[in-house]
Motif scaffolding. Sequence first.
Motif, short mmCIF file in Angstrom:
data_model
loop_
_atom_site.label_atom_id
_atom_site.label_comp_id
_atom_site.label_asym_id
_atom_site.label_seq_id
_atom_site.Cartn_x
_atom_site.Cartn_y
_atom_site.Cartn_z
N ASN A 1 -11.62 -18.54 -8.13
CA ASN A 1 -10.29 -18.06 -8.45
C ASN A 1 -10.20 -16.55 -8.29
N ALA A 2 -11.29 -15.85 -8.61
CA ALA A 2 -11.30 -14.40 -8.46
C ALA A 2 -11.20 -14.03 -6.97
N TYR A 3 -11.93 -14.75 -6.13
CA TYR A 3 -11.85 -14.48 -4.68
C TYR A 3 -10.44 -14.76 -4.17
N LEU A 4 -9.84 -15.85 -4.66
CA LEU A 4 -8.50 -16.21 -4.24
C LEU A 4 -7.50 -15.15 -4.68
N ALA A 5 -7.65 -14.61 -5.86
CA ALA A 5 -6.75 -13.57 -6.37
C ALA A 5 -6.89 -12.29 -5.55
N PHE B 1 -8.02 -12.07 -2.43
CA PHE B 1 -7.48 -12.34 -1.10
C PHE B 1 -5.95 -12.29 -1.10
N GLY B 2 -5.33 -12.88 -2.07
CA GLY B 2 -3.86 -12.89 -2.17
C GLY B 2 -3.32 -11.49 -2.35
N ALA B 3 -3.95 -10.70 -3.23
CA ALA B 3 -3.49 -9.32 -3.46
C ALA B 3 -3.65 -8.48 -2.19
N GLY B 4 -4.76 -8.66 -1.50
CA GLY B 4 -4.99 -7.91 -0.25
C GLY B 4 -3.97 -8.27 0.82
N THR B 5 -3.64 -9.54 0.90
CA THR B 5 -2.65 -9.98 1.88
C THR B 5 -1.28 -9.39 1.57
N VAL B 6 -0.87 -9.41 0.33
CA VAL B 6 0.43 -8.85 -0.07
C VAL B 6 0.46 -7.35 0.19
N ILE B 7 -0.57 -6.64 -0.18
CA ILE B 7 -0.63 -5.18 0.03
C ILE B 7 -0.61 -4.86 1.53
#
Length: 170
Positions: free
Chosen positions: A7-11, A13-19
């Motif tokens: 879940n930490a990796y997914l979070a 990855f998601g934050a990096g994609t949005v940024i």
Amino acid sequence: MEIVASNAYLAVFGAGTVIGATSTYFLLKFLKKPPNEVWKPGMEERFEFDDPRDEYRLIMGVRNDLKMQKGKVAAQCGHAAVAAYAKALNHCPKTLKKWLRYGGTKIAVRIDSEQELLDLDKKARKMNVLSSIIRDAGQTQVAPGTRTVIAIGPAPKSVLDEISGHLKLY
């Protein structure tokens, strides 16, 4: 523990994609350079020439006696066009600018021998027209140093016709 780690990796990855997506959007939106001339309705892309008889062109004389394959001829003509551009850029930039304004027209014609190529070069020089003779490296179809193509110009059509008007299209 494994579920929390994934879940930490997914979070992350998601934050990096949005940024990344947000920063790309703002960079493209605010750093876009305005065009030099804004297109307006009714404008057409066209060339208008002062005198169509003096359209600037580049003639490329290809030796027909060498029996080069199409790809080889295309490569040699490419070398000739680049050589003519570089020579014009250094020796007569105003002529180069006029040639480019006319669309950078290039015409390939047949030459029957090396002697005819040399005669064209001599005639062009006599008329103060740039010319470039291309010699092949000899790695494929012809011997090293073989003169394959001559580029004459860029110059006005009326002048080029005096030099190469008798030649047939390649």
